[in-house]
Structures are given as structure tokens and as C-alpha cells.
Design a protein around this motif. Structure first.
Motif, short mmCIF file in Angstrom:
data_model
loop_
_atom_site.label_atom_id
_atom_site.label_comp_id
_atom_site.label_asym_id
_atom_site.label_seq_id
_atom_site.Cartn_x
_atom_site.Cartn_y
_atom_site.Cartn_z
N THR A 7 0.83 -1.20 0.00
CA THR A 7 0.00 0.00 0.00
C THR A 7 0.87 1.25 0.00
N VAL A 8 0.61 2.11 -0.96
CA VAL A 8 1.31 3.40 -1.06
C VAL A 8 0.29 4.50 -0.80
N ILE A 9 0.59 5.36 0.15
CA ILE A 9 -0.30 6.48 0.45
C ILE A 9 0.37 7.79 0.05
N ALA A 18 2.38 10.26 -12.08
CA ALA A 18 2.74 9.40 -10.96
C ALA A 18 1.62 8.42 -10.64
N ILE A 19 0.38 8.90 -10.72
CA ILE A 19 -0.78 8.01 -10.49
C ILE A 19 -0.79 6.89 -11.52
N ALA A 20 -0.58 7.25 -12.77
CA ALA A 20 -0.59 6.25 -13.85
C ALA A 20 0.50 5.20 -13.64
N THR A 27 -1.16 -0.96 -4.48
CA THR A 27 -2.45 -0.44 -4.01
C THR A 27 -2.23 1.01 -3.60
N LEU A 28 -2.83 1.91 -4.35
CA LEU A 28 -2.56 3.34 -4.19
C LEU A 28 -3.73 4.03 -3.50
N LYS A 29 -3.41 4.80 -2.48
CA LYS A 29 -4.41 5.63 -1.79
C LYS A 29 -3.95 7.08 -1.91
N SER A 30 -4.63 7.83 -2.78
CA SER A 30 -4.22 9.22 -3.03
C SER A 30 -5.40 10.16 -2.80
N ASP A 296 6.36 17.02 -13.68
CA ASP A 296 6.05 15.66 -14.14
C ASP A 296 7.24 14.73 -13.90
N GLU A 297 8.43 15.21 -14.21
CA GLU A 297 9.61 14.36 -14.03
C GLU A 297 9.88 14.10 -12.55
N MET A 298 9.69 15.11 -11.72
CA MET A 298 9.85 14.92 -10.28
C MET A 298 8.88 13.88 -9.75
N ALA A 299 7.63 13.97 -10.20
CA ALA A 299 6.61 13.03 -9.75
C ALA A 299 6.93 11.60 -10.19
N LEU A 300 7.39 11.46 -11.43
CA LEU A 300 7.71 10.13 -11.94
C LEU A 300 8.88 9.51 -11.19
#
Length: 320
Positions: A7-9, A18-20, A27-30, A296-300
């Protein structure tokens, strides 16, 4: 490796890229709404979390770690991590990831823009026009050239050297001070000098250090007093590197002719702060990395750090 049982929160809203990347792997909780996750929901998430994607909007310390018994990874979408208690994380074998390198050019661009503004008063010129003073033929005063001036860069890592490259395009001489001399400084067209010489000889100073115990309050009353009269000062590192009261006095007296800050102490800087009453300062709201491409690059990279750590692989960037 199947990580769907992990699980990643997320502590705040994160970029779609990052979501994609994460949602098919874990299992993502955002929380993709405005504001923070409601406290009750956040505490429930912490109980389940194997990894935390930090948007930099929370303090990650022993108090939080006690609520997250399964936590093994913290990845933050930034270079800085002064909101993270590194010792507390390492004591619990929690790995920490950050995003150095990906925002070098975006930050260097803002630093160069502020450098030009301290020389030419671009923001002040806009306000002069907006307030009707140009139409009234009111004098604004003269700026100075960048050409043939000396830029002192404090902190000559990737960002510092990228700032130097931009300054050299304007015909500036570049000197720098670092914890140690860079072996390739001649190829970069920069000269290593002592702290004292940099303060004494620079026409412009750009700060690009990391925040740590040795740099906190580095630019204090004594440092400003040692500078050239009429120096111009730019900070894109961390606000706590500068003693705000000392900078205010140096600007007010004219010792520092102009300053450009993308970071402040406190932060956010209140609209009624004394610094903002001065005519010779430009403050931007910690926006150096705020471009579509860079964020975007930071998030990835943050997402990739999480997946790598959960898979038992080396992070792209890990805080040691």
C-alpha cells in the motif's frame, strides 16, 4: 514482482503521471482534492502504509512513524528534505528517496531571472508603469550591467554550475565557494575562492547550497557586512540559509543594492512582512521547479523510487 499487496499512500495531490505509474503496480491511496487528507482517514492510511509518497506538505518524524508500523519507504517529490527526520527514519529502517537532478535547469532559469531582475529592476519597472509613474515622467533610476561583473556562486553543485553557465552567457566572471574544490572547475569556466574572498569581491552572489547545520544562517549580519557595498543577492536554495532580519537591514541600508528570493524564512512569507515594504527586493513563491515538464519528471522519479525500494532494488535517488 507483484506489489499489489503493498500500500502506497500520498500526503497530498500528486501529478497524473505518478498516479498512472503507481496504480497498476501497487495499491494506491491518493487524495486528489484540495487541502489535506482528513485526519481520521490519514491515520487509517498510515496504519496500512508500506510506502509514503510525500508532497512535502507534512512533517515526517517519530510521531508520524509511530502511526505507520509497516512503513518502509518515504519518497518525496523534491530535492530538499528538511521536513523529514532522517535519523528517525533510518532508526526504523525506512528508506528515503528524493529527486535531485531533474529540476536543475528549471531552478537555474529562475535564479538567472532573479539575477537579471536585481541588476535591471524588471519587476520594479512593471510596477512603475502599472502605477502610472512612467506616464507621469517619474524617474525610476538606473540599473547595472551583468557584463564584466563578478558572480559569486555559493554551492557549486549541478544547480550552481548551471547558474554559472547562464551567467557566462551574459559575459560575467564566475567564482565559487564550495565545501571542496571541483576538479572540473576550469572546464566550467569558474574559479574556486575562499568564503572571505567571495564575499569581498563578488558584485552578485547566488546561493545554491543545501540546508544543513553548517549552512543554516550562513548569510548573517557578519556575512552581509563583509560583502561589497552595493552587492546584489539571489537565493534559490532554502530560506533558513539566510538570516531574514540581517538581509532586511542590509537592503534597507543599501549595503545590498537588490535581492531576489525564491525561498524565504518564514515560508510562506506573509504579505505584510517587512521585507516586502522595501523597494529593492523581488520575492517569488518558491516556484523554481514549477514547470509542467519538471514537476512531471519529479513526480515520476518519486513513484519510481517507491517501486524500486518496495521491489528490493536501488532507488534512483536515495538520501543516505
Amino acid at each position: 514482482m507483484d506489489l499489489k499487496d503493498k500500500t502506497v499512500i500520498c500526503s497530498g495531490k500528486i501529478r497524473p503521471v505518478a498516479i498512472a505509474y503507481l496504480q497498476d503496480k501497487v495499491t494506491l491511496k491518493s487524495w486528489q482534492q484540495r487541502g489535506r487528507v482528513p485526519e481520521e482517514q490519514w491515520n487509517a492510511w498510515l496504519q496500512e502504509a508500506d510506502a509514503l509518497y510525500s508532497a512535502g506538505n507534512i512533517r515526517i518524524d517519530e510521531k508520524l512513524l509511530q502511526k505507520a508500523p509497516k512503513l518502509r519507504v518515504v519518497a518525496q517529490s523534491s530535492v530538499g528534505y528538511d521536513n523529514i527526520d532522517v535519523e528517525a527514519c533510518h532508526a526504523r529502517s525506512v528508506k528515503i528517496g528524493n529527486t535531485p537532478g531533474v529540476l536543475v535547469n528549471a531552478v537555474a532559469d529562475i535564479a538567472y531571472g532573479l539575477l537579471i531582475d536585481t541588476a535591471r529592476g524588471i519587476v520594479r519597472g512593471h510596477l512603475h508603469t502599472k502605477n502610472g509613474l512612467w506616464g507621469e515622467r517619474k524617474a525610476m533610476g538606473l540599473g547595472v550591467d551583468l557584463y564584466n561583473k563578478t558572480l559569486g556562486v555559493v554551492g557549486f553543485g549541478d544547480i550552481g554550475s548551471a547558474i554559472a553557465k547562464r551567467a557566462q552567457a551574459s559575459g560575467m566572471r564566475v567564482i565559487y565557494h564550495n565545501r571542496s574544490r571541483r576538479l572540473n572547475d576550469a572546464a566550467l569556466g569558474a574559479r574556486y575562492v575562499s568564503w572571505e574572498e567571495l564575499l569581498k569581491t563578488s558584485d552578485f552572489i547566488a546561493v545554491a547550497v543545501t540546508l544543513n547545520p553548517s549552512t543554516k544562517g550562513l548569510f548573517n549580519e557578519a556575512a552581509f557586512a563583509a560583502m561589497k557595498d552595493g552587492v546584489r543577492f539571489v537565493n534559490i536554495s532554502r530560506g533558513k540559509v539566510v538570516d531574514t532580519d540581517a538581509l532586511y537591514e542590509a537592503l534597507k541600508s543599501g549595503k545590498v543594492a537588490a535581492a531576489g528570493l525564491d525561498v524565504t524564512e518564514p515560508e510562506p512569507l506573509p504579505g505584510d512582512h517587512p521585507l516586502l515594504t522595501l523597494p529593492n527586493i523581488t520575492v517569488t513563491p518558491h516556484m523554481a521547479s514549477a514547470t509542467e515538464e519538471t514537476r512531471d519528471e519529479m513526480a515520476l522519479v518519486t513513484a519510481q523510487n517507491i517501486v524500486a525500494a518496495l521491489s528490493g532494488q536501488p532507488m534512483l535517488a536515495q538520501v543516505k
